[in-house]
Design a protein around this motif. Structure first.
Motif, mmCIF file in Angstrom:
data_model
loop_
_atom_site.group_PDB
_atom_site.id
_atom_site.type_symbol
_atom_site.label_atom_id
_atom_site.label_comp_id
_atom_site.label_asym_id
_atom_site.label_seq_id
_atom_site.Cartn_x
_atom_site.Cartn_y
_atom_site.Cartn_z
ATOM 1 N N GLY A 11 6.634 -12.978 2.955
ATOM 2 C CA GLY A 11 5.155 -12.427 3.611
ATOM 3 C C GLY A 11 5.250 -10.885 3.288
ATOM 4 N N GLY A 12 6.365 -10.070 3.206
ATOM 5 C CA GLY A 12 6.407 -8.506 2.949
ATOM 6 C C GLY A 12 5.863 -8.544 1.517
ATOM 7 N N LEU A 13 6.491 -9.275 0.722
ATOM 8 C CA LEU A 13 6.282 -9.186 -0.793
ATOM 9 C C LEU A 13 4.732 -9.337 -0.803
ATOM 10 N N HIS A 14 4.277 -10.394 -0.340
ATOM 11 C CA HIS A 14 2.759 -10.644 -0.573
ATOM 12 C C HIS A 14 1.880 -9.466 -0.151
ATOM 13 N N ILE A 15 2.492 -8.887 1.012
ATOM 14 C CA ILE A 15 1.300 -7.783 1.181
ATOM 15 C C ILE A 15 1.535 -6.605 0.356
ATOM 16 N N LEU A 16 2.847 -6.530 -0.292
ATOM 17 C CA LEU A 16 3.043 -5.140 -1.338
ATOM 18 C C LEU A 16 2.397 -5.446 -2.520
ATOM 19 N N ARG A 17 2.114 -6.825 -2.815
ATOM 20 C CA ARG A 17 1.426 -7.276 -4.054
ATOM 21 C C ARG A 17 -0.227 -6.844 -3.875
ATOM 22 N N SER A 18 -0.839 -6.596 -2.733
ATOM 23 C CA SER A 18 -1.912 -6.316 -2.462
ATOM 24 C C SER A 18 -2.299 -4.962 -2.895
ATOM 25 N N ASN A 19 -3.651 -4.492 -2.417
ATOM 26 C CA ASN A 19 -3.960 -3.139 -2.820
ATOM 27 C C ASN A 19 -3.966 -2.190 -1.578
ATOM 28 N N THR A 20 -3.508 -2.954 -0.519
ATOM 29 C CA THR A 20 -3.168 -2.119 0.633
ATOM 30 C C THR A 20 -2.324 -0.964 0.485
ATOM 31 N N ARG A 21 -2.914 0.329 1.017
ATOM 32 C CA ARG A 21 -2.186 1.477 1.290
ATOM 33 C C ARG A 21 -0.726 1.224 2.012
ATOM 34 N N ILE A 22 0.172 1.589 1.557
ATOM 35 C CA ILE A 22 1.598 1.458 2.096
ATOM 36 C C ILE A 22 2.453 2.765 1.943
ATOM 37 N N ASP A 23 2.536 3.518 2.899
ATOM 38 C CA ASP A 23 3.227 4.723 3.017
ATOM 39 C C ASP A 23 4.911 4.556 2.996
ATOM 40 N N LEU A 24 5.168 3.468 3.826
ATOM 41 C CA LEU A 24 6.516 3.160 4.264
ATOM 42 C C LEU A 24 6.991 1.728 4.340
ATOM 43 N N LEU A 25 7.888 1.196 3.935
ATOM 44 C CA LEU A 25 8.548 0.086 4.021
ATOM 45 C C LEU A 25 9.371 0.029 5.069
ATOM 46 N N VAL A 26 9.213 -0.590 6.367
ATOM 47 C CA VAL A 26 10.408 -0.855 7.416
ATOM 48 C C VAL A 26 10.890 -2.178 7.557
ATOM 49 N N THR A 27 12.148 -2.324 6.960
ATOM 50 C CA THR A 27 12.571 -3.767 6.858
ATOM 51 C C THR A 27 13.999 -4.106 7.375
ATOM 52 N N ASP A 28 14.325 -5.200 7.981
ATOM 53 C CA ASP A 28 15.536 -5.725 8.242
ATOM 54 C C ASP A 28 16.186 -6.090 6.899
ATOM 55 N N VAL A 29 17.517 -5.926 6.729
ATOM 56 C CA VAL A 29 18.111 -6.427 5.603
ATOM 57 C C VAL A 29 18.428 -7.794 5.787
ATOM 58 N N GLY A 30 18.900 -8.677 6.646
ATOM 59 C CA GLY A 30 18.971 -10.094 6.693
ATOM 60 C C GLY A 30 17.844 -10.598 7.005
#
Length: 818
Positions: free
Chosen positions: A732-751
């Protein structure tokens, strides 16, 4: 101008020069030669002194009849030819001379040695010669004029004369030395001097030298006086043989000693001949060889004894070869078996007839072939003794383990082996039994561990759930005045639970550390008050810090926890009070010390805590770092204190060691690698009211599979003015990153679930959005997946649990980075 008259005369050499086809020669027709060349040739042919000319770039050769004898069979075919064609065997000697003369310098040498080939073989020859430059009509050096005399006979004669004189001098010297030696022989080399008349019927004189009795007058009874009865006939026969042949008398025989008894002598006598060749007298010497004869006899007896001993030892070895239960063999370095003992049939079922001529490697287990070949090569290389094990095939097709000892002997491999299959089987069974025992002990320790953890976590969960229930009840009742103490109690219990999980992660070396260049002395000083309050007034605390220590790259919070745990352990070991000493040092570990500590050699900083308490037994020390081991009663602790410290030290690239004995106290030392950078300054704590706000339009993508964490993070971000976007997994996160939405920072769990962890998603996102900034939030991370050495620029990590104020600060810092 001169014409062919420059070649006029000159005898045989002149005639042959006139016969040369000069039109096809590099010099061309004679009438075109430079005047200087014609003049030089005319001089050469009219001279009776050996002369030679080399002219032009090819150094075409001219010489006269006087020079011809020096050329041998090279004459006359070399007239008019380039010099390098016929002096090729001496070209290396001649080239430096020619180069010098063609540069305008003359060259003169006496009795120079050359090795020309004049008669089919190179032989030494000596010449005195002078090379002079010849100039052409324009004043340039175009040739070489050589005047030469062969001095070979003169040099050889002088050398022979010198050698003859030297030989004569040597002969004179040898003659003088011989005369001196003869005098010495007569006076010193013999114990006995004697003379006999022509037929040996009487002894004229005998000087016995203490070996035989002297006599100064003629003695016709000398044979019976000096020779034992049993030897007289042999001596008389040897004398008659010498007289008949006029030869030297030489015989080793027994004699009567002057001191009594029988000895041995080596007697030699030379006949002196008269003018007619008749014997006139005999002159002789005799040496005492009694001791040598005695030694020879002793050696003979010893040899007989040695032969018997060798025979006996050979028989012993043969019996050992035959009776030994160990298999023995003699083989070539290539593995070809040459001999085996009967034990092969008993141990491996192979009779000798089936083995001799066969290659030993055919019997070796395929997995052991390389190791066996290496051992054979080491023995072939001269290694005196080699011990190894391999598996050899039994005649029934099974394999047996053989422990070999072998070495080289007479160009062969000599080896003996013992069947250790049963021993290895017993050892394997014992190993499995011990492993089962260890697993049993582990399960017992796991039960003790889980009991301690359950006790601690039940207490902590009671505090958390009880506080939340009271908080909920007070909110429902509208009594909000006393909410702060319930919130504080819940947070305190949660913090203590965090400490327990960190201890577990530290032991497993899978906690996420936040290493920083840290001043270890300052860290210790800052904790002194806390340590003193913790250990109590009955314990004296002493701090000894080595000055000017370099910083250490470490997680300072974990180091503080480790130090506090060590001090608490020391306090428990001194129930009646005592002394606690905390020391820091800078040490260099050599290879031996580093090997004992199981860390690389080099520089280390040490933090040591020493007490004078009850101490530990060797058995306790051996298990002190084991997480499944504690000396405390069941339910009174998790047993993770020292194991946490050990895991933290190993994860930080160092080591932890204990030195203790019962009643003598304990020292625990942490070895940590130094850091070349400067220690970081402490960050001031942040007031929640001062949390930095977002700027217009800044968007943060939050990816976490835990809904509660996602809810808390997004709510904090919304309050700070950010636009949060949520995703529950990596896809789901990668799907949003592939869009044109502005993202200034990715906050993600590792596991993350779903086959793509947070690190993989972040890497894929940065491929789509170069320079994407990432903040990993994790409570568990393997260094192989997420280590600080592997984080690219623009990536940071935070360890769960964390305060929302710290999250707000870290988010602002990362986004604001240039």
């Amino acid at each position: 101008m001169l014409d062919n008259t420059c070649l006029a005369g000159g005898g045989a050499a002149g005639a042959r020069l006139r016969a040369v086809d000069w039109a096809s020669n590099p010099l061309g027709p004679v009438e075109g030669w430079p005047l200087s060349l014609q003049t030089a040739v005319r001089i050469l042919l009219s001279s009776e002194f050996p002369m030679m000319i080399h002219w032009g770039p090819e150094l075409i050769t001219f010489y006269n009849d006087a020079y011809a004898p020096s050329l041998g069979r090279k004459h006359p075919g070399n007239l008019g030819r380039p010099v390098y064609e016929w002096w090729s065997e001496m070209w290396d000697q001649l080239t430096p001379i020619f180069d010098r003369v063609l540069s305008g310098q003359s060259f003169f040498v006496e009795n120079a040695r050359y090795t020309p080939d004049r008669d089919g073989a190179q032989k030494d020859a000596y010449f005195t010669h002078c090379h002079s430059p010849l100039w052409d009509d324009q004043g340039k050096v175009a040739g070489i004029f050589l005047v030469v005399t062969e001095t070979t006979r003169q040099v050889v004669a002088e050398r022979d004369l010198l050698q003859a004189n030297a030989a004569l001098a040597q002969q004179n010297q040898a003659l003088q030395a011989s005369q001196a030696r003869l005098a010495a022989v007569v006076s010193a080399s013999s114990e006995v001097l004697y003379s006999m008349n022509a037929d040996w019927s009487e002894m004229r004189q005998l000087t016995g030298g203490g070996f035989l009795a002297d006599t100064g007058s003629a003695n016709p009874r000398w044979l019976t006086d000096h020779i034992p009865d049993g030897e007289q006939a042999r001596v008389a026969a040897a004398i008659q043989e010498a007289i008949r042949n006029k030869a030297v008398f030489s015989l080793e025989h027994q004699v009567r000693l002057a001191a009594g008894g029988i000895g041995w002598t080596q007697s030699r006598a030379v006949p002196l001949l008269g003018p007619a060749g008749e014997i006139t007298e005999w002159f002789g010497t005799a040496n005492d060889v009694t001791a040598r004869r005695a030694a020879e006899e002793a050696l003979r007896r010893l040899n007989e004894s040695l032969e018997q001993q060798v025979a006996e030892r050979t028989a012993d070895r043969n019996r050992l070869w035959t009776l030994s239960k160990d298999i023995m063999l003699v083989a070539g370095f290539d593995g070809t078996i040459q001999a085996t003992n009967p034990a092969w049939a008993e141990s491996l079922g192979w009779p000798e007839d089936d083995l001799v001529g066969r290659n030993l490697f055919d019997l070796v287990h395929p997995e052991d072939l390389e190791r066996t070949a290496a051992c054979a090569a080491a023995i072939a290389g001269g290694q005196a003794f080699k011990r190894f094990e391999n598996r050899c095939r039994h005649a029934d097709g099974t394999y047996r383990w053989i422990n070999w000892a072998g070495g080289p002997g007479d160009g062969l491999i000599i080896a003996a082996g013992r069947d250790v299959t049963e021993e290895r089987t017993i050892a394997d069974v014992l190993l499995r039994t011990e492993e089962q025992l260890r697993q049993s002990q582990k399960m017992e320790a796991v039960g003790q561990l889980t009991g301690g953890l359950a006790h601690d976590f039940n207490n902590l969960l009671t505090g958390i759930t009880g506080s939340l229930e009271l908080l909920q009840a007070r909110v429902a009742q509208g009594r909000v005045g006393s909410l702060e103490r319930y919130i504080s109690a819940a947070r305190g219990a949660a913090d203590r639970a965090t400490a327990v999980t960190h201890r577990l992660l530290a032991f497993s070396r899978r906690q996420t550390l936040d290493p920083k260049p840290t001043d270890m002395n300052r860290l210790v000083r800052d904790m002194v008050d806390l340590i003193r309050r913790t250990v109590g007034p009955a314990i004296t605390v002493q701090i000894v810090g080595e000055p000017e220590l370099p910083p250490v790259l470490i997680d300072p919070n974990q180091l503080e926890n480790a130090l506090l745990n060590l001090c608490i352990n020391a306090r428990d070991a001194m129930p009646d009070g005592g002394r606690l000493r905390i020391e820091t040092h800078h040490r260099t570990l050599d290879c031996h010390a580093a090997q004992e500590l199981e860390i690389p050699a080099g520089e280390y900083l040490t933090l040591c805590v020493t007490d004078n308490g009850t101490g530990m037994t060797p058995e306790v020390i051996a298990r002190a770092f084991d997480p499944f081991f504690t000396t405390k009663p069941l339910g009174e602790g998790t047993g993770l204190g020292l194991s946490m410290i050990y895991g933290f030290a190993r994860q930080s690239g160092g080591q932890a060691r204990i030195a203790s004995s019962p009643g003598q106290g304990t020292t625990v030392c942490l070895y940590l690698p130094p850091h070349a950078g400067r220690p970081v300054e402490e960050e001031p704590s942040l007031d929640p009211a001062e949390a930095p706000l977002a700027q217009q339009g800044e968007t943060v993508l939050v990816v976490d599979d835990e809904p509660t964490v996602r809810m808390l993070v997004t709510e904090v971000l919304e309050e700070l003015g950010y636009t949060p976007i949520e995703a529950a997994d990596g896809a789901g996160g990668l799907h949003i990153l592939r869009s044109n939405t502005r993202i200034d920072l990715l906050v993600t769990d590792v596991g993350l679930p779903g086959g793509m962890n947070g690190r993989q998603m972040a890497e894929a996102g940065r491929a789509l959005r170069p320079g994407l900034k990432v903040l990993f939030i994790t409570g568990y991370a393997d260094n192989a997946v997420l280590g600080h050495d592997h984080l690219a620029e623009g990536m940071q990590v935070m360890v769960k649990p964390f305060s929302m104020e710290l999250l707000a600060t870290r988010v602002r810092e990362i986004i604001a980075e240039a």
